[in-house]
Design a protein around this motif. Structure first.
Motif, PDB file in Angstrom:
ATOM      1  N   LYS A 107       0.836  -1.208   0.000  1.00 38.46           N
ATOM      2  CA  LYS A 107       0.000   0.000   0.000  1.00 38.46           C
ATOM      3  C   LYS A 107       0.870   1.256   0.000  1.00 38.46           C
ATOM      4  CE  LYS A 107      -3.359   2.632   2.678  1.00 38.46           C
ATOM      5  NZ  LYS A 107      -2.575   3.871   2.579  1.00 38.46           N
ATOM      6  N   ASP A 111       0.777   4.031  -2.747  1.00 34.34           N
ATOM      7  CA  ASP A 111       0.506   5.428  -2.367  1.00 34.34           C
ATOM      8  C   ASP A 111       1.553   6.361  -2.953  1.00 34.34           C
ATOM      9  OD1 ASP A 111      -1.733   4.738  -0.882  1.00 34.34           O
ATOM     10  OD2 ASP A 111      -0.713   4.859   1.066  1.00 34.34           O
ATOM     11  N   SER A 112       2.814   5.949  -2.875  1.00 31.42           N
ATOM     12  CA  SER A 112       3.913   6.762  -3.387  1.00 31.42           C
ATOM     13  C   SER A 112       3.790   6.950  -4.896  1.00 31.42           C
ATOM     14  CB  SER A 112       5.241   6.090  -3.044  1.00 31.42           C
ATOM     15  OG  SER A 112       6.307   6.770  -3.649  1.00 31.42           O
ATOM     16  N   ILE A 114       1.047   6.737  -6.716  1.00 28.01           N
ATOM     17  CA  ILE A 114      -0.143   7.561  -6.989  1.00 28.01           C
ATOM     18  C   ILE A 114       0.154   9.023  -6.694  1.00 28.01           C
ATOM     19  CG2 ILE A 114      -2.501   8.070  -6.224  1.00 28.01           C
ATOM     20  CD1 ILE A 114      -2.824   4.986  -5.830  1.00 28.01           C
ATOM     21  N   ASP A 115       0.865   9.283  -5.583  1.00 30.85           N
ATOM     22  CA  ASP A 115       1.180  10.662  -5.207  1.00 30.85           C
ATOM     23  C   ASP A 115       2.085  11.348  -6.227  1.00 30.85           C
ATOM     24  OD1 ASP A 115      -0.360  10.382  -2.948  1.00 30.85           O
ATOM     25  OD2 ASP A 115       1.339  10.070  -1.580  1.00 30.85           O
ATOM     26  N   GLN A 116       2.864  10.564  -6.971  1.00 25.07           N
ATOM     27  CA  GLN A 116       3.770  11.128  -7.974  1.00 25.07           C
ATOM     28  C   GLN A 116       3.060  11.469  -9.280  1.00 25.07           C
ATOM     29  OE1 GLN A 116       7.315   8.752  -8.545  1.00 25.07           O
ATOM     30  NE2 GLN A 116       7.315   8.175  -6.378  1.00 25.07           N
ATOM     31  N   CYS A 117       1.839  11.011  -9.422  1.00 25.00           N
ATOM     32  CA  CYS A 117       1.107  11.242 -10.662  1.00 25.00           C
ATOM     33  C   CYS A 117       0.660  12.702 -10.728  1.00 25.00           C
ATOM     34  CB  CYS A 117      -0.110  10.322 -10.763  1.00 25.00           C
ATOM     35  SG  CYS A 117      -0.989  10.507 -12.334  1.00 25.00           S
ATOM     36  N   CYS A 119      -1.375  13.879 -12.978  1.00 25.95           N
ATOM     37  CA  CYS A 119      -2.683  13.926 -13.649  1.00 25.95           C
ATOM     38  C   CYS A 119      -2.617  14.672 -14.976  1.00 25.95           C
ATOM     39  CB  CYS A 119      -3.756  14.515 -12.731  1.00 25.95           C
ATOM     40  SG  CYS A 119      -4.104  13.481 -11.301  1.00 25.95           S
ATOM     41  N   ARG A 126       3.169   8.714 -14.085  1.00 25.54           N
ATOM     42  CA  ARG A 126       4.114   7.996 -13.237  1.00 25.54           C
ATOM     43  C   ARG A 126       3.599   6.592 -12.902  1.00 25.54           C
ATOM     44  NH1 ARG A 126       8.351   7.632 -13.092  1.00 25.54           N
ATOM     45  NH2 ARG A 126       8.653   7.271 -10.895  1.00 25.54           N
TER      46      ARG A 126
END
Length: 135
Positions: A107, A111-112, A114-117, A119, A126
């Motif tokens: 997870k 999370d890491s 997803i946070d780098q995306c 959008c 990413r």
């Protein structure tokens, strides 16, 4: 059939178990083969219902088939110490705790990513980059 005799369908409904699973448990020796009616139908009794309910509860708790087999064997000898039962349960709990740690690490990694995306576009994504093999 008598009042305490169950067909495989009735047993399946009472335990929320698929008929195929009941047959599998019989073939694997977890559930004893039932008597047969004159018409060659399986005739389960209350002992089968209790044993299958035990199996289902153990499986719902995540015990492996081998662990269930051991627990059933221990359950059949009610006068012995429950130390072996405790050992099986503790081993299973340790495995669950390991899986929880693995899932928590997974997870955090997700999370890491997803946070780098940002959008933006898929070309800059990413998440896609992290899933693609290195070139």
């Amino acid at each position: 059939m008598g009042a305490n005799i169950l067909t495989i369908g009735h047993l399946a409904r009472k335990t929320d178990t698929k008929v195929e699973t009941i047959r599998f448990y019989e073939k694997s020796g977890l559930l004893p083969a039932p008597e047969r009616t004159k018409g060659n139908y399986r005739a389960y009794d209350l002992a089968h219902l209790g044993r299958l309910s035990f199996i289902r509860r153990a499986r719902d708790l995540g015990f492996s088939l081998d662990q269930v087999r051991e627990l059933l064997s221990l359950s059949d000898n009610r006068n012995q110490s429950c130390a072996a039962v405790d050992a099986i349960a503790n081993e299973h709990r340790s495995e669950i705790e390991r899986k929880i740690r693995d899932l928590q690490a997974l997870k955090l990694e997700l999370d890491s990513i997803i946070d780098q995306c940002g959008c933006g576009t898929v070309a800059e994504c990413r998440i896609i980059d992290s899933l693609s093999p290195s070139q």
